[in-house]
Structures are given as structure tokens and as C-alpha cells.
Design an enzyme around this catalytic site. Sequence first.
Site, mmCIF file in Angstrom:
data_model
loop_
_atom_site.group_PDB
_atom_site.id
_atom_site.type_symbol
_atom_site.label_atom_id
_atom_site.label_comp_id
_atom_site.label_asym_id
_atom_site.label_seq_id
_atom_site.Cartn_x
_atom_site.Cartn_y
_atom_site.Cartn_z
ATOM 1 N N LYS A 1 0.838 -1.200 0.000
ATOM 2 C CA LYS A 1 0.000 0.000 0.000
ATOM 3 C C LYS A 1 0.875 1.254 0.000
ATOM 4 O O LYS A 1 1.928 1.283 0.640
ATOM 5 C CB LYS A 1 -0.927 -0.025 1.224
ATOM 6 C CG LYS A 1 -2.011 1.055 1.229
ATOM 7 C CD LYS A 1 -2.946 0.867 2.413
ATOM 8 C CE LYS A 1 -4.019 1.948 2.469
ATOM 9 N NZ LYS A 1 -4.965 1.741 3.590
ATOM 10 N N SER B 1 -9.837 1.876 2.694
ATOM 11 C CA SER B 1 -8.921 2.617 1.844
ATOM 12 C C SER B 1 -7.902 1.732 1.113
ATOM 13 O O SER B 1 -7.223 2.181 0.190
ATOM 14 C CB SER B 1 -8.159 3.648 2.678
ATOM 15 O OG SER B 1 -7.369 3.000 3.678
ATOM 16 N N SER C 1 -10.318 -0.740 6.793
ATOM 17 C CA SER C 1 -9.714 -0.494 5.479
ATOM 18 C C SER C 1 -8.975 -1.674 4.871
ATOM 19 O O SER C 1 -8.585 -1.626 3.708
ATOM 20 C CB SER C 1 -8.770 0.708 5.550
ATOM 21 O OG SER C 1 -9.501 1.897 5.699
#
Length: 468
Positions: A84, A159, A183
Site C-alpha cells: 500500500k 482505503s 480499510s
Amino acid sequence: MSIDITQLTIAKAHNALKKGEYTSVQLTEAYIVEIAKKNPDINAYLEVFSDAVEQAKVADTKIQEAIATKKDFPVLLGIPCGIKDNILIQGKIASAASKLLETYHATYDATVVAKLKEQGVVFLGRLNMDEFAMGGSTENSAYGPTKNPYDVTRVAGGSSGGSAAAIAMNGAVFTLGSDTGGSIRQPASFCGVVGLKPTYGAVSRYGVMAMGSSLDQIGPIAQTVSDCETIFNVIKGVDIHDGTTIKEESRTKIQDSRKMVIGVPRHFLKEGIDPAVMDAFNKSLDVFKSKGYEIREIELPHISYSLLVYYIIMPAEVSSNMARFDGVKYGMHVDGADGIQDYFETRRAGLGKEVIRRILLGTYVLSSGYHDAYYNRANAVRRMITADFEKAFGSVDIIATPTAPSPAFKIGEKNKDPISMYLEDVFTVTANITGMPALSIPCGFAQKEGKDLPIGLQLTATHGAEST
């Protein structure tokens, strides 16, 4: 050679590398080809690293040395993964999917990255996300939304949408995401993969851009539960750089081999849930019953306040953590008339609407006259919610809920209604508020407009009980 990377697990890839069925270079190239084919439509990767094959060559050398000397080698050696974009890899851009950090290169490795490097993993690239991890759909990325591999008209979740979509599109063996209010788990649910949010403090947050410091946790997304376990066992542990990390011996273990009791808070599962989600959830409970597990209804008296508590505490911590992005220390700088105008102009130019919304909300709840009414009261209710869960875990081993109240929604569907978007977190925020570990696993599909959309089941355990 042709390598079947669909449904490939860490164990399968490790065994194949061990037997010499293919090399890490060949495996890495197979993923790069797949990413090149699918990423233009999905937008899971913001960047594929130019040195990925070189990393694989180094891994192959180590594998050959181990084989030649008849020694075992780390299970993740030569395994391709994605990271990420808010997790630092030294020398690589870490933009948190924001224009503000578009050219920022990390000066050191996050602890989780350092641990993966020790294992010899191959870093394929950095993955799309909601800007600074603020969102539940990856539509808030400055570089465009990540689309759901099951239906590109729908979101991948957020996210960590890029991290989940990368697994669903066969773009990595595993990925890392961050989870502040769901997330990791919500995008895992939307994309039909497995996501683990560990116990707070089990995994170091050093080198990860902070969003909500008392809520954030780093965790794995993969095809299987056993893969998530393998990755968790590598990245967990005390870190001298992160004072919130906890010792292994302080964490709960399963005491016996009896069949577990699964608690279900039925009183919290009554409104706003897609019928297909409830159907899949109930069928999952039937599967557990058929395997001999006891299903027991439980009461969590204050759980209905979870979302309210989260959306006070999280923005408050966002407001504080985002103060460092001032146009001086990192990334973008826009000149204003003076120093304070530099600050305003830089943030106005570099930050998206959702980030600004949360900073404003957080600044408000921390402001003079409102701090006690909002932030302190929210923390008091947070302790009550945690106490409810701790009491429940006196009589059950696991608490089961849907991961999200609906399957993946359409891109743009909730953009003009932030509250509707926030309600997607209703089942996931409790694990972050309480600091308990939670796992999302696929449990079925909902058919929408001729497409089968994945549904996730969330299992929450008490502090330190990932093994449960």
C-alpha cells in the site's frame, strides 16, 4: 514457461520454488505480465517497480544456495507482493495517493518492509488507496479510483482498495494494507479475498503514514487464511521504534481443543443490511453449526454508538497527524504571501476534499469548548464498548458479523453523501475502537445486474487471539 498464478498461495509458490518447477524471476515476470494486462482497467497499482526482476534474481541466488547446501529457506523468499502506498520502502515514492506527496521518496524502510526484506520477498510495486487512507472506496485517490475486478463499474472498497484488488486480479501473491476502521477487511470483502486486521500493537506502525494513531494497524491481504497467518507471523512483534507494540507473551492463546462458541449480536443486525448479505451470513452460521460449533446470541449494549465514536476519535487524530504536511518538511510546496499563506496554499493545492473534510471535523471536535463534549466523551464510550466486548468474550470465543452491510457499490454512488459512505464501516470500526483482531473471509456472492459480487464474513477475537 507458463505459470498458473490463479489461486496461487504462498505455500504452493514456496514448494514450487523449492522443487525448481520455476524460478522467482519467472514467477515475478508472470505477475508483471498479468498486471500489465489488467491494471489499465483496474488501477490497483500506481507503480510497478523497475527493479522487481532484479530483486527476484537476488532471491533466486539465495534459493539456489539453499538447495545446493540442502538447507531450508524462508517461506517468503522470492514471493512477489504489493505494498500500500502509505508504507515506506526506502528510495521508492510513497505518495499516500496524494498530490501533496507525488514526488516524495521514502528515506527509510517501514518496520514491516524491513521484516519482509529480511525474508527476501520481491516488491512488485505500490498500490492505490484513498488519499492518506481516508475513505471507504479508493475513490478519493488523487490518481483515480481502483475498480472492482468482479465488476469494473463498482468500487474495490477502501482505503486499501488497491491491495485487495491486486489479489483479486491475480496481481500479487499477497499484499499489505492498513486498517483504521475496516480499510483491510471491507475491500477484502468487496473483492472476495481474505484480510486480517491484527490486534492493536501486534504489528509495528513505524514507517507507515499515521492516520488515526490509536486505531491504525497494518495487516495482510491474501487468497487464504493460512497465507494471512504466514505473513502476520513474519511482520508481528515488538519494535523499539514503536512504543505501542506489545510482547508476544502478553497475548491470549487458545487453552483447549474444544469446539469454539461463536457469538452473534443479532440485536445489531436488523437494519440497513442487504438481504443477500444476511442470507450469506446465516448460511455461514449453518456451516459452523454443521461442523459442531455452538452459535450463541450475545448482547453488546453500546455497540450502536461505535460508528459515532469512531467518527469523532478518527478525525481528531487525523487533524493532529496531518499537521506535519505543511509545505516545509515533505513533498509539495506552494508559495504564498508569507509563511502562514505558504501553509494554506500548499494544503489547498495538495489535499483532496475528503482529507480536508476530516481535518476540519477533527479540528472542531478538539477545539476549545468542544473537546470535553465530543472527544473526551467519545473516549469514555470507547471504553464502554471495549468492556462490552471483553465481557462477551467471557462466554464466547469468536464474534461473527457480516464484514460490510452490502456488496460493492457503484463508483460514484455515494460520493455526494459522505454519511452514506461512513455507514459502510458500521461492522468493522468496532475492532479498531477495541483494538481487537478481526478477519474477513469470503462467504458467498450477491447477484447484482448479472454480476456475482463477493460477500465477506467478519470474525472478531479477543486481544491477541489471532490464532483463534
